[in-house]
Design a protein around this motif. Structure first.
Motif, PDB file in Angstrom:
ATOM      1  N   GLN A 159       0.836  -1.215   0.000  1.00  0.00           N
ATOM      2  CA  GLN A 159       0.000   0.000   0.000  1.00  0.00           C
ATOM      3  C   GLN A 159       0.862   1.253   0.000  1.00  0.00           C
ATOM      4  O   GLN A 159       0.548   2.233  -0.686  1.00  0.00           O
ATOM      5  CB  GLN A 159      -0.938   0.001   1.199  1.00  0.00           C
ATOM      6  CG  GLN A 159      -2.021  -1.043   1.083  1.00  0.00           C
ATOM      7  CD  GLN A 159      -2.860  -1.168   2.347  1.00  0.00           C
ATOM      8  OE1 GLN A 159      -2.489  -0.696   3.410  1.00  0.00           O
ATOM      9  NE2 GLN A 159      -3.993  -1.824   2.211  1.00  0.00           N
ATOM     10  N   ARG A 160       1.938   1.242   0.743  1.00  0.00           N
ATOM     11  CA  ARG A 160       2.830   2.401   0.784  1.00  0.00           C
ATOM     12  C   ARG A 160       3.498   2.633  -0.563  1.00  0.00           C
ATOM     13  O   ARG A 160       3.667   3.765  -0.988  1.00  0.00           O
ATOM     14  CB  ARG A 160       3.905   2.226   1.865  1.00  0.00           C
ATOM     15  CG  ARG A 160       3.393   2.456   3.244  1.00  0.00           C
ATOM     16  CD  ARG A 160       4.503   2.300   4.256  1.00  0.00           C
ATOM     17  NE  ARG A 160       3.996   2.529   5.601  1.00  0.00           N
ATOM     18  CZ  ARG A 160       4.678   2.282   6.703  1.00  0.00           C
ATOM     19  NH1 ARG A 160       5.898   1.787   6.623  1.00  0.00           N
ATOM     20  NH2 ARG A 160       4.158   2.521   7.879  1.00  0.00           N
ATOM     21  N   SER A 161       3.883   1.571  -1.241  1.00  0.00           N
ATOM     22  CA  SER A 161       4.564   1.725  -2.521  1.00  0.00           C
ATOM     23  C   SER A 161       3.619   2.197  -3.618  1.00  0.00           C
ATOM     24  O   SER A 161       4.066   2.746  -4.625  1.00  0.00           O
ATOM     25  CB  SER A 161       5.253   0.432  -2.928  1.00  0.00           C
ATOM     26  OG  SER A 161       4.309  -0.566  -3.227  1.00  0.00           O
ATOM     27  N   GLN A 162       2.322   1.984  -3.443  1.00  0.00           N
ATOM     28  CA  GLN A 162       1.337   2.401  -4.440  1.00  0.00           C
ATOM     29  C   GLN A 162       0.969   3.877  -4.289  1.00  0.00           C
ATOM     30  O   GLN A 162       0.283   4.424  -5.135  1.00  0.00           O
ATOM     31  CB  GLN A 162       0.090   1.547  -4.350  1.00  0.00           C
ATOM     32  CG  GLN A 162       0.324   0.124  -4.788  1.00  0.00           C
ATOM     33  CD  GLN A 162      -0.890  -0.757  -4.605  1.00  0.00           C
ATOM     34  OE1 GLN A 162      -1.870  -0.376  -3.975  1.00  0.00           O
ATOM     35  NE2 GLN A 162      -0.815  -1.964  -5.158  1.00  0.00           N
ATOM     36  N   ARG A 163       1.398   4.505  -3.216  1.00  0.00           N
ATOM     37  CA  ARG A 163       1.061   5.915  -3.000  1.00  0.00           C
ATOM     38  C   ARG A 163       1.999   6.818  -3.722  1.00  0.00           C
ATOM     39  O   ARG A 163       3.042   6.643  -4.086  1.00  0.00           O
ATOM     40  CB  ARG A 163       1.106   6.256  -1.513  1.00  0.00           C
ATOM     41  CG  ARG A 163      -0.026   5.589  -0.767  1.00  0.00           C
ATOM     42  CD  ARG A 163       0.004   5.978   0.675  1.00  0.00           C
ATOM     43  NE  ARG A 163      -0.890   5.078   1.404  1.00  0.00           N
ATOM     44  CZ  ARG A 163      -0.866   4.941   2.701  1.00  0.00           C
ATOM     45  NH1 ARG A 163      -0.041   5.610   3.427  1.00  0.00           N
ATOM     46  NH2 ARG A 163      -1.701   4.127   3.285  1.00  0.00           N
TER      47      ARG A 163
END
Length: 74
Positions: A70-74
């Motif tokens: 989820q963090r990398s998709q932000r």
């Protein structure tokens, strides 16, 4: 030092599957007496706790992977 009752309950809730939207949030309120926002704050802190990793490595590692995705998709 071991995890407290609330921390163990949070991990136990994360191991469960929920049938539909809102079911998990309802369980958080009813079973733990927490607002969902507070629950997720506690869960996030718990994922960084080595005691949680020792107590339930499968769940903690799975949730860490989800968090990183989820963090990398932000």
């Amino acid at each position: 030092m071991e995890l407290g009752h609330r921390e163990q309950a949070i991990l136990a809730l994360e191991r469960r599957g929920f049938p539909g939207p809102g079911a998990k949030e309802r369980a958080i309120r009813e079973e733990l007496g927490l607002a969902p926002v507070r629950y997720y704050q506690l869960l996030n802190a718990l994922l960084d706790d080595e005691r949680a990793l020792a107590a339930d490595p499968v769940t903690v590692n799975r949730l860490r992977r989800v968090r990183e995705t989820q963090r990398s998709q932000r």
